[in-house]
Design a protein around this motif. Structure first.
Motif, mmCIF file in Angstrom:
data_model
loop_
_atom_site.group_PDB
_atom_site.id
_atom_site.type_symbol
_atom_site.label_atom_id
_atom_site.label_comp_id
_atom_site.label_asym_id
_atom_site.label_seq_id
_atom_site.Cartn_x
_atom_site.Cartn_y
_atom_site.Cartn_z
ATOM 1 N N GLN A 44 0.899 -1.217 0.011
ATOM 2 C CA GLN A 44 0.219 -0.039 -0.270
ATOM 3 C C GLN A 44 0.728 1.347 -0.112
ATOM 4 O OE1 GLN A 44 -2.445 -0.856 3.583
ATOM 5 N NE2 GLN A 44 -4.072 -1.933 2.265
ATOM 6 N N ARG A 45 1.958 1.480 0.506
ATOM 7 C CA ARG A 45 2.996 2.380 0.752
ATOM 8 C C ARG A 45 3.570 2.615 -0.462
ATOM 9 N NH1 ARG A 45 4.936 0.131 5.001
ATOM 10 N NH2 ARG A 45 7.156 -0.331 3.997
ATOM 11 N N HIS A 46 3.825 1.592 -1.355
ATOM 12 C CA HIS A 46 4.552 1.802 -2.628
ATOM 13 C C HIS A 46 3.652 1.666 -3.839
ATOM 14 C CE1 HIS A 46 8.154 1.911 -0.359
ATOM 15 N NE2 HIS A 46 7.734 0.957 0.190
ATOM 16 N N CYS A 47 2.558 0.966 -3.944
ATOM 17 C CA CYS A 47 1.738 0.888 -5.110
ATOM 18 C C CYS A 47 1.693 1.961 -6.135
ATOM 19 C CB CYS A 47 0.520 0.234 -5.069
ATOM 20 S SG CYS A 47 -0.780 0.980 -4.270
ATOM 21 N N SER A 48 1.232 3.263 -5.333
ATOM 22 C CA SER A 48 1.189 4.268 -6.424
ATOM 23 C C SER A 48 2.392 4.892 -6.982
ATOM 24 C CB SER A 48 0.686 5.644 -5.444
ATOM 25 O OG SER A 48 1.630 6.030 -4.720
ATOM 26 N N LYS A 49 3.458 4.272 -6.565
ATOM 27 C CA LYS A 49 4.955 4.814 -7.039
ATOM 28 C C LYS A 49 5.517 3.518 -7.930
ATOM 29 C CE LYS A 49 6.539 5.458 -3.219
ATOM 30 N NZ LYS A 49 7.412 5.762 -1.953
ATOM 31 N N ASP A 50 4.913 2.355 -8.009
ATOM 32 C CA ASP A 50 5.287 1.237 -8.637
ATOM 33 C C ASP A 50 5.123 1.595 -10.194
ATOM 34 O OD1 ASP A 50 5.600 -1.317 -10.022
ATOM 35 O OD2 ASP A 50 5.070 -2.213 -8.046
ATOM 36 N N ALA A 51 6.199 1.581 -10.833
ATOM 37 C CA ALA A 51 6.087 1.733 -12.344
ATOM 38 C C ALA A 51 5.272 0.535 -13.237
ATOM 39 C CB ALA A 51 7.532 1.629 -12.967
ATOM 40 N N CYS A 52 4.950 -0.476 -12.487
ATOM 41 C CA CYS A 52 4.054 -1.555 -13.152
ATOM 42 C C CYS A 52 2.648 -1.548 -12.733
ATOM 43 C CB CYS A 52 4.703 -2.823 -12.760
ATOM 44 S SG CYS A 52 6.334 -3.139 -13.804
ATOM 45 N N SER A 53 2.313 -0.640 -11.887
ATOM 46 C CA SER A 53 0.909 -0.459 -11.291
ATOM 47 C C SER A 53 -0.098 -0.068 -12.312
ATOM 48 C CB SER A 53 0.748 0.442 -10.185
ATOM 49 O OG SER A 53 1.497 -0.201 -8.931
ATOM 50 N N PRO A 54 -1.136 -0.445 -12.389
ATOM 51 C CA PRO A 54 -2.224 0.025 -13.483
ATOM 52 C C PRO A 54 -2.343 1.535 -13.407
ATOM 53 C CG PRO A 54 -3.160 -1.784 -12.061
ATOM 54 C CD PRO A 54 -1.730 -1.446 -11.418
#
Length: 131
Positions: free
Chosen positions: A32-42
């Motif tokens: 949850q802390r990193h998903c908004s910064k993950d280059a592979c996130s939708p």
């Protein structure tokens, strides 16, 4: 049945592999802390602004180190870093503090484009630098 069962986590670094158990609560919290910064996130989750802000908080880093830092920009690896900085025409040795807003925005956009192309095609996109 508890939702906090331990799960295995494998960490590899400098020819060493460490395996440890973490709770699902810890794993979900990290996600949850990193998903908004993950280059592979939708696209609906990914926020280039969050990456931009996270990188800007480390003006003493070189842009190469900032882009590879998985807590700042998860999903970007060495090939993506090299090719994206080349495409953005940014010297990897430059410090974050020396980059203009437009330059940093371009770096984030190039990293995302290269990462998503690799992710969707399952192979490295055209390599201009990394051979």
């Amino acid at each position: 049945m508890s939702s906090h069962k331990p799960i295995s986590m494998i960490i590899e670094a400098r020819n060493t592999t460490v395996s440890l158990n973490v709770s699902t609560k810890v794993a979900k919290s990290k996600y949850q802390r990193h998903c908004s910064k993950d280059a592979c996130s939708p696209e609906s989750i990914f926020s280039p602004h969050d990456v931009f802000t996270a990188i800007r908080q480390h003006p003493e880093y070189t842009i190469a180190d900032a882009v590879l830092n998985q807590s700042l920009f998860p999903g970007v690896g060495n090939i993506i870093k090299i090719e994206s900085l080349h495409a953005a025409r940014i010297d990897p040795r430059r410090f974050v503090q020396s980059l203009s807003e437009q330059e940093l925005t371009t770096v984030v956009a190039e990293c995302c484009a290269y990462t998503m192309n690799w992710y969707t095609t399952r192979k490295a996109f055209l390599k201009r630098v990394y051979n």
